[in-house]
Design a protein around this motif. Structure first.
Motif, PDB file in Angstrom:
ATOM      1  N   THR A  36     -12.730  48.677 -30.021  1.00  0.00           N
ATOM      2  CA  THR A  36     -12.692  47.234 -30.231  1.00  0.00           C
ATOM      3  C   THR A  36     -13.423  46.478 -29.129  1.00  0.00           C
ATOM      4  O   THR A  36     -14.063  45.467 -29.394  1.00  0.00           O
ATOM      5  N   GLU A  37     -13.373  46.989 -27.907  1.00  0.00           N
ATOM      6  CA  GLU A  37     -14.052  46.316 -26.797  1.00  0.00           C
ATOM      7  C   GLU A  37     -15.564  46.280 -27.031  1.00  0.00           C
ATOM      8  O   GLU A  37     -16.207  45.252 -26.823  1.00  0.00           O
ATOM      9  N   ALA A  89     -20.377  43.219 -28.503  1.00  0.00           N
ATOM     10  CA  ALA A  89     -21.564  43.066 -29.360  1.00  0.00           C
ATOM     11  C   ALA A  89     -21.499  41.751 -30.129  1.00  0.00           C
ATOM     12  O   ALA A  89     -22.516  41.063 -30.291  1.00  0.00           O
ATOM     13  N   GLU A  90     -20.316  41.381 -30.594  1.00  0.00           N
ATOM     14  CA  GLU A  90     -20.163  40.141 -31.352  1.00  0.00           C
ATOM     15  C   GLU A  90     -20.390  38.920 -30.455  1.00  0.00           C
ATOM     16  O   GLU A  90     -21.021  37.941 -30.871  1.00  0.00           O
TER      17      GLU A  90
END
Length: 148
Positions: free
Chosen positions: A102-103, A108-109
């Protein structure tokens, strides 16, 4: 994003190739493949909007900029998609996709959001609107930002 990828590839002396591909849904909407000679960003081109495609590309560029591990998928699909890349290179380049956490995705988001905001802002500032209100709003935003 095509211009950002072109300029980033020139800056890094390693081209970034954008590869539109109809991908199975559900599944990834984008993939980044790193090789020694080039980077490949494969993005969903079917059943999505041009704006969403830009976001997918920006997200994958975010992975590239953060130097995350590149994507993994099955050999047959990549051979069909990129027959000029030897299978052993594909396997090495794609190792580790399932280890994304998730990190990495949040990072990236976040980078995608910054890239998109910067490119939209630069476009607004270099292509002034026709109405006085639009020009005033664009002037208020400041000078264009160098994307790289």
């Amino acid at each position: 994003m095509a211009e950002v990828c072109l300029r980033l590839g020139e800056h890094r002396d390693k081209p970034i190739h954008l590869v539109p591909q109809a991908m199975d849904v559900p599944g990834p909407s984008g993939l980044w493949i790193k090789t020694s000679r080039a980077d490949y960003i494969v993005y969903q081109c079917a059943g999505t909007t041009p704006l969403h495609q830009e976001h997918i590309i920006a997200h994958e560029v975010g992975h590239l900029l953060a130097d995350h591990p590149s994507d993994e998928d099955d050999d047959a699909a990549w051979r069909a998609l990129m027959p000029d890349i030897p299978p052993d290179v594909i396997r090495r380049a794609l190792r580790g996709r399932t280890s994304y956490d998730t990190e990495f995705e949040r990072e990236a988001e976040t980078l995608a959001s910054v890239l998109l905001e910067t490119t939209v802002r630069a476009q607004l500032l270099t292509r002034p609107g026709r109405s006085p209100r639009a020009r005033r709003a664009q002037t208020t935003l400041g000078d264009p930002v160098d994307l790289l």
